[in-house]
Every structure is written in structure tokens, then in C-alpha cells.
Design a protein around this motif. Structure first.
Motif, mmCIF file in Angstrom:
data_model
loop_
_atom_site.group_PDB
_atom_site.id
_atom_site.type_symbol
_atom_site.label_atom_id
_atom_site.label_comp_id
_atom_site.label_asym_id
_atom_site.label_seq_id
_atom_site.Cartn_x
_atom_site.Cartn_y
_atom_site.Cartn_z
ATOM 1 N N PHE A 88 -7.203 37.663 77.967
ATOM 2 C CA PHE A 88 -6.516 38.201 79.142
ATOM 3 C C PHE A 88 -5.099 38.641 78.770
ATOM 4 N N LEU A 89 -4.369 37.773 78.075
ATOM 5 C CA LEU A 89 -2.996 38.096 77.681
ATOM 6 C C LEU A 89 -2.954 39.298 76.746
ATOM 7 N N LEU A 90 -3.927 39.394 75.863
ATOM 8 C CA LEU A 90 -3.961 40.500 74.901
ATOM 9 C C LEU A 90 -4.097 41.842 75.608
ATOM 10 N N LYS A 91 -4.803 41.866 76.732
ATOM 11 C CA LYS A 91 -4.977 43.104 77.496
ATOM 12 C C LYS A 91 -3.730 43.463 78.296
ATOM 13 N N ARG A 92 -2.940 42.473 78.679
ATOM 14 C CA ARG A 92 -1.818 42.708 79.599
ATOM 15 C C ARG A 92 -0.460 42.834 78.908
ATOM 16 N N ALA A 93 -0.273 42.074 77.831
ATOM 17 C CA ALA A 93 1.041 42.011 77.190
ATOM 18 C C ALA A 93 1.195 43.091 76.115
ATOM 19 N N LYS A 94 2.443 43.294 75.704
ATOM 20 C CA LYS A 94 2.726 44.256 74.627
ATOM 21 C C LYS A 94 2.176 43.737 73.301
ATOM 22 N N ARG A 95 2.411 42.455 73.018
ATOM 23 C CA ARG A 95 1.858 41.778 71.844
ATOM 24 C C ARG A 95 1.593 40.321 72.228
ATOM 25 N N LEU A 96 0.667 39.693 71.507
ATOM 26 C CA LEU A 96 0.368 38.282 71.703
ATOM 27 C C LEU A 96 0.333 37.592 70.346
ATOM 28 N N TYR A 97 1.020 36.447 70.258
ATOM 29 C CA TYR A 97 0.974 35.615 69.054
ATOM 30 C C TYR A 97 0.849 34.159 69.476
ATOM 31 N N PHE A 98 0.069 33.388 68.709
ATOM 32 C CA PHE A 98 -0.123 31.992 69.097
ATOM 33 C C PHE A 98 -0.546 31.139 67.912
ATOM 34 N N VAL A 99 -0.366 29.831 68.089
ATOM 35 C CA VAL A 99 -1.045 28.823 67.277
ATOM 36 C C VAL A 99 -1.799 27.915 68.240
ATOM 37 N N GLN A 100 -2.776 27.199 67.714
ATOM 38 C CA GLN A 100 -3.616 26.340 68.539
ATOM 39 C C GLN A 100 -3.068 24.915 68.577
ATOM 40 N N GLY A 101 -3.363 24.225 69.693
ATOM 41 C CA GLY A 101 -2.951 22.836 69.844
ATOM 42 C C GLY A 101 -4.107 21.875 69.640
ATOM 43 N N ASN A 102 -3.817 20.587 69.698
ATOM 44 C CA ASN A 102 -4.835 19.567 69.448
ATOM 45 C C ASN A 102 -5.831 19.428 70.600
ATOM 46 N N HIS A 103 -5.559 20.040 71.756
ATOM 47 C CA HIS A 103 -6.529 20.042 72.855
ATOM 48 C C HIS A 103 -7.257 21.379 72.979
ATOM 49 N N ASP A 104 -7.016 22.289 72.041
ATOM 50 C CA ASP A 104 -7.715 23.576 72.031
ATOM 51 C C ASP A 104 -8.976 23.458 71.182
ATOM 52 N N LEU A 105 -10.124 23.728 71.795
ATOM 53 C CA LEU A 105 -11.374 23.690 71.052
ATOM 54 C C LEU A 105 -11.418 24.824 70.037
ATOM 55 N N PHE A 106 -11.982 24.540 68.889
ATOM 56 C CA PHE A 106 -12.059 25.557 67.843
ATOM 57 C C PHE A 106 -13.044 26.656 68.250
ATOM 58 N N ASN A 107 -12.590 27.891 68.136
ATOM 59 C CA ASN A 107 -13.438 29.057 68.366
ATOM 60 C C ASN A 107 -13.077 30.081 67.295
ATOM 61 N N PRO A 108 -13.984 30.402 66.386
ATOM 62 C CA PRO A 108 -13.647 31.317 65.283
ATOM 63 C C PRO A 108 -13.210 32.695 65.765
ATOM 64 N N ASP A 109 -13.627 33.096 66.966
ATOM 65 C CA ASP A 109 -13.233 34.407 67.476
ATOM 66 C C ASP A 109 -11.728 34.486 67.709
ATOM 67 N N ALA A 110 -11.091 33.353 67.992
ATOM 68 C CA ALA A 110 -9.639 33.357 68.223
ATOM 69 C C ALA A 110 -8.885 33.739 66.953
ATOM 70 N N LEU A 111 -9.440 33.369 65.800
ATOM 71 C CA LEU A 111 -8.775 33.675 64.532
ATOM 72 C C LEU A 111 -8.738 35.165 64.243
ATOM 73 N N GLU A 112 -9.652 35.918 64.831
ATOM 74 C CA GLU A 112 -9.786 37.338 64.510
ATOM 75 C C GLU A 112 -9.180 38.266 65.554
#
Length: 231
Positions: A88-112
Motif C-alpha cells: 500500500f505504501l509503495l503505491k502511495r509514497a514517493k519512495r519506501l524503505y524499511f527493515v523488519q521487526g521481530n514481530h514481522d512474519l517472514f515473507n520472501p516477497d518483501a525482500l524483492e
């Protein structure tokens, strides 16, 4: 260089209280060359908060940076997959950057996930030049007890951290606050550190040579024309 907090508003109360902060920098050497929204640890409230930010025009032409725990299951300490929020943020914002937290489930799609300029959104074990400077990051936290893709043995985490710092980022994103390892930030003369995971009283502090923003349960607007938050 210093940052001045101009205004703050409560957004949510309850299990994970969230506040909005507006900061100004009075120094042209600020690493934030565009309007930037910083956030972390919004947990199960993430989608609702970003919907409000979008409705108020705070995502358009804005660089969004998140430092983890951007999803949940509605319970205290619950895990969730933040990928839908990031998409959602990627569609709305100019740019998006993030790191994952310890409560974020691993999803390989997020890495790409990639921005329109082909920079990676997820900064884990990466350093790249962006429109807000040279960004680098490390996912997760240091720990031993909970088996989780975003919880690393301290020795493994510190290897990742040192590898990123050796590439001289202007801004480092971590979920872990690095309290016991701040000497590494001083050693590498890191300009800016953004982190979440634990809630400190003040969202901003100058620690040695590093400008540190504690983003746990916060949405922080830095630079740009001020757009007040109205929850």
C-alpha cells in the motif's frame, strides 16, 4: 545540525499507543533532503494509520521509512505479515524503505519489493544510494530464546551490522536499538540512526556524533512543508 520538535498529537490509545510528531531541521546539512515520514511498531494499527496518513495527503511526494513491527494479529505481542501495508505504501509514497521487526512474519516477497527508481525497499544487509542519502539496514533484533526469522544470535547480528556500517551509510535503519553497541556507531561516525522495538520518552536524541530517532509507536514527519495531523 539539530532537530526541533514542533508539534505532537496522540493517534491511538490502548495496547499499542501511537503518537504523531513533527520535526524541523534548521541546518541545510540535514540528511533528509525531501519530506520524510518515519514510523515503527504500529503493529495491528498499521493499516489504519497509513490510511489516515494517505487521506490527509501525507504520503504523496513523501519518502516513507519504517523500522519494523508494522503488522500484528490484534493481540499484545502478536506477529503478522506487513507485506500488504508495504505494498500500500509503495503505491502511495514517493519512495519506501524499511527493515523488519521481530514481530514481522517472514515473507520472501518483501525482500524483492522495489521503488520506481529500482532501489530495494527492504534494506536488510543492503546499502544503497537514495534520494535521501545513503541508506543501510539490518532486520530484526539480537536474541536467543525465540526461534524467528528476524531474531538473530548476537554474533550473527553484529557481523551483519558491521558489514553494513563498513559501507558508510548516512542513515542506518535497525529494529534493535543497539543500546549495548552504540560504540560501533561512534566508531563509524554514523550520522543518523533510526530504530524501534522499545519506547523511549523522547523520540529524538543526539548521541555522540549520531542523530538518533526512536520510532517505537510513533509517526515522525521531518522536513518539508508542515501538514498537521488531524486524527
Amino acid at each position: 545540525m539539530s532537530f526541533e520538535e514542533v508539534e505532537t498529537y496522540p493517534i491511538f490509545y490502548g495496547l499499542h499507543p501511537i503518537t504523531y510528531h513533527y520535526f524541523k531541521s534548521h541546518d541545510p546539512s540535514s540528511p533528509f533532503k525531501h519530506r520524510v515520514l518515519l514510523m515503527s511498531d504500529l503493529h495491528s494499527n498499521s493499516q489504519e494509520v497509513v490510511d489516515i496518513l494517505d487521506c490527509q495527503g501525507l504520503l504523496k511526494d513523501t519518502v516513507v521509512i519504517a523500522t519494523g513491527d508494522m503488522a500484528g494479529d490484534g493481540t499484545m505481542g502478536g506477529d503478522g505479515d506487513p507485506l500488504p501495508v508495504y505494498q500500500f505504501l509503495l503505491k502511495r509514497a514517493k519512495r519506501l524503505y524499511f527493515v523488519q521487526g521481530n514481530h514481522d512474519l517472514f515473507n520472501p516477497d518483501a525482500l524483492e519489493l522495489k521503488n520506481s527508481d529500482q532501489t530495494y525497499c527492504c534494506l536488510h544487509n543492503r546499502v544503497q544510494d537514495t534520494i535521501v542519502g545513503r541508506l543501510g539496514g539490518v532486520n530484526g533484533i539480537m536474541g536467543k530464546d525465540k526461534p524467528h526469522k528476524h531474531t538473530f544470535l548476537p554474533s550473527t547480528y553484529l557481523k551483519l551490522l558491521n558489514a553494513v556500517l563498513q559501507q558508510t551509510p548516512d542513515i542506518l535503519l535497525t529494529h534493535d536499538p543497539l543500546f549495548k553497541h552504540r560504540h560501533l556507531l561512534d566508531q563509524h561516525q554514523l550520522p543518523t540512526h533510526l530504530f524501534g522495538h522499545c519506547h523511549l520518552r523522547q523520540p529524538y536524541v543526539r548521541a555522540g556524533c549520531t542523530h538518533s530517532f526512536n520510532l517505537d509507536g510513533r509517526v515522525v514527519l521531518v522536513k518539508g512543508n508542515h501538514a498537521p495531523f488531524r486524527a
